[in-house]
Write an enzyme that holds these catalytic residues in place. Structure first.
Site, PDB file in Angstrom:
ATOM      1  N   ASP A   8      55.683  66.926 -22.060  1.00  0.00           N
ATOM      2  CA  ASP A   8      57.002  67.538 -21.925  1.00  0.00           C
ATOM      3  C   ASP A   8      57.939  66.532 -21.252  1.00  0.00           C
ATOM      4  OD1 ASP A   8      56.500  67.662 -19.203  1.00  0.00           O
ATOM      5  OD2 ASP A   8      56.626  69.848 -19.053  1.00  0.00           O
ATOM      6  N   HIS A   9      59.135  66.997 -20.936  1.00  0.00           N
ATOM      7  CA  HIS A   9      60.154  66.107 -20.375  1.00  0.00           C
ATOM      8  C   HIS A   9      59.734  65.461 -19.058  1.00  0.00           C
ATOM      9  CE1 HIS A   9      60.619  70.209 -18.929  1.00  0.00           C
ATOM     10  NE2 HIS A   9      61.059  69.680 -17.791  1.00  0.00           N
ATOM     11  N   CYS A  65      52.165  66.801 -18.514  1.00  0.00           N
ATOM     12  CA  CYS A  65      53.338  67.542 -18.054  1.00  0.00           C
ATOM     13  C   CYS A  65      53.544  67.123 -16.606  1.00  0.00           C
ATOM     14  CB  CYS A  65      53.145  69.054 -18.225  1.00  0.00           C
ATOM     15  SG  CYS A  65      51.817  69.753 -17.227  1.00  0.00           S
ATOM     16  N   GLY A  66      54.317  67.869 -15.851  1.00  0.00           N
ATOM     17  CA  GLY A  66      54.590  67.447 -14.477  1.00  0.00           C
ATOM     18  C   GLY A  66      53.331  67.332 -13.642  1.00  0.00           C
ATOM     19  N   THR A  67      52.502  68.357 -13.726  1.00  0.00           N
ATOM     20  CA  THR A  67      51.271  68.380 -12.932  1.00  0.00           C
ATOM     21  C   THR A  67      50.009  68.164 -13.766  1.00  0.00           C
ATOM     22  OG1 THR A  67      51.092  70.751 -13.316  1.00  0.00           O
ATOM     23  CG2 THR A  67      52.271  70.060 -11.300  1.00  0.00           C
ATOM     24  N   GLY A  68      50.130  68.336 -15.057  1.00  0.00           N
ATOM     25  CA  GLY A  68      48.947  68.346 -15.931  1.00  0.00           C
ATOM     26  C   GLY A  68      48.320  69.729 -16.021  1.00  0.00           C
ATOM     27  N   ILE A  69      48.771  70.631 -15.167  1.00  0.00           N
ATOM     28  CA  ILE A  69      48.148  71.967 -15.122  1.00  0.00           C
ATOM     29  C   ILE A  69      48.552  72.803 -16.340  1.00  0.00           C
ATOM     30  CG2 ILE A  69      47.994  74.138 -13.851  1.00  0.00           C
ATOM     31  CD1 ILE A  69      48.399  72.481 -11.257  1.00  0.00           C
ATOM     32  N   GLY A  70      49.841  72.911 -16.577  1.00  0.00           N
ATOM     33  CA  GLY A  70      50.291  73.686 -17.734  1.00  0.00           C
ATOM     34  C   GLY A  70      49.742  73.102 -19.028  1.00  0.00           C
ATOM     35  N   HIS A  98      29.701  64.335 -17.706  1.00  0.00           N
ATOM     36  CA  HIS A  98      29.067  65.657 -17.575  1.00  0.00           C
ATOM     37  C   HIS A  98      29.675  66.722 -18.482  1.00  0.00           C
ATOM     38  CE1 HIS A  98      26.964  65.121 -13.414  1.00  0.00           C
ATOM     39  NE2 HIS A  98      26.755  64.096 -14.230  1.00  0.00           N
ATOM     40  N   ARG A 132      20.658  66.970 -19.930  1.00  0.00           N
ATOM     41  CA  ARG A 132      20.778  68.338 -19.400  1.00  0.00           C
ATOM     42  C   ARG A 132      22.200  68.883 -19.530  1.00  0.00           C
ATOM     43  NH1 ARG A 132      21.253  65.024 -15.014  1.00  0.00           N
ATOM     44  NH2 ARG A 132      22.731  65.608 -13.375  1.00  0.00           N
ATOM     45  N   HIS A 133      23.171  67.988 -19.696  1.00  0.00           N
ATOM     46  CA  HIS A 133      24.562  68.431 -19.810  1.00  0.00           C
ATOM     47  C   HIS A 133      24.889  68.969 -21.194  1.00  0.00           C
ATOM     48  CE1 HIS A 133      25.162  66.757 -15.892  1.00  0.00           C
ATOM     49  NE2 HIS A 133      24.653  65.615 -16.312  1.00  0.00           N
TER      50      HIS A 133
HETATM   51  C1  RB5 Z   1      58.307  71.405 -15.940  1.00  0.00           C
HETATM   52  O1  RB5 Z   1      59.296  71.519 -14.971  1.00  0.00           O
HETATM   53  C2  RB5 Z   1      56.939  71.656 -15.316  1.00  0.00           C
HETATM   54  O2  RB5 Z   1      56.817  73.005 -14.980  1.00  0.00           O
HETATM   55  C3  RB5 Z   1      55.856  71.238 -16.273  1.00  0.00           C
HETATM   56  O3  RB5 Z   1      56.001  69.881 -16.568  1.00  0.00           O
HETATM   57  C4  RB5 Z   1      54.423  71.372 -15.797  1.00  0.00           C
HETATM   58  O4  RB5 Z   1      54.228  70.745 -14.571  1.00  0.00           O
HETATM   59  C5  RB5 Z   1      53.821  72.699 -15.867  1.00  0.00           C
HETATM   60  O5  RB5 Z   1      52.625  72.889 -15.589  1.00  0.00           O
END
Ligand code: RB5
Length: 149
Positions: A8-9, A65-70, A98, A132-133
């Protein structure tokens, strides 16, 4: 390898370095954008890249993305995708050895370009340990076929 890439941006400043590293290492990139800093909704770019991986059009996917979480949450919604959100080189190694992850999620606001390039290199070059993995990964893959309703 053929590698699907999407971001994303928030990753607009890091994406070129990541793409350059992928191509420089001899990989073919399928680029699902975004390629500007204009705000987008990350599922719109991450899901198509993950679907390309699931279809077999790509061997691996790298999503940012910003955190990689989304990005990791979206990618893991697609059956067949094992996406690891990685923030250290040590985790990159284990996500391959693993977990046999086939997708890598990176945080562009939570790690420097240099760190993400090191993570990327390690993740691409580290083989799955198997043994085992294998049975554990098979059990994760079996969850794709389970319904909860
Ligand atoms: C965008 O502002 C931010 O929410 C997105 O990049 C990401 O970090 C979501 O997980």
């Amino acid at each position: 390898m053929r590698i699907a890439f999407a971001c994303d941006h928030a990753a607009s400043e890091q994406r070129e370095a990541i793409l350059e590293a992928l191509r420089g290492a001899g990989h073919e990139v399928l680029d699902f954008g975004t390629d500007t800093g204009a705000s987008v909704d990350y599922p719109d770019h991450i899901a198509p890249a993950a679907e390309a991986l699931a279809r077999g059009d790509a061997d691996r996917a790298v999503v940012m993305c910003g955190t990689g979480i989304g990005a990791s949450i979206v990618a893991n919604k697609i059956p067949g995708v094992l996406c690891a959100r990685v923030s250290t080189v040590e985790d990159a190694e284990m996500a391959r050895r693993h977990n046999d992850s086939n997708a890598l999620a990176l945080g562009a606001r939570t790690a420097s370009t240099e760190t993400n390039l090191s993570i990327l290199r390690t993740w691409l070059e580290t083989p799955f340990d198997g043994g085992r993995h294998q049975g554990r990964v098979d059990k994760i893959r079996a969850l794709d076929r389970r319904r909860c309703d």
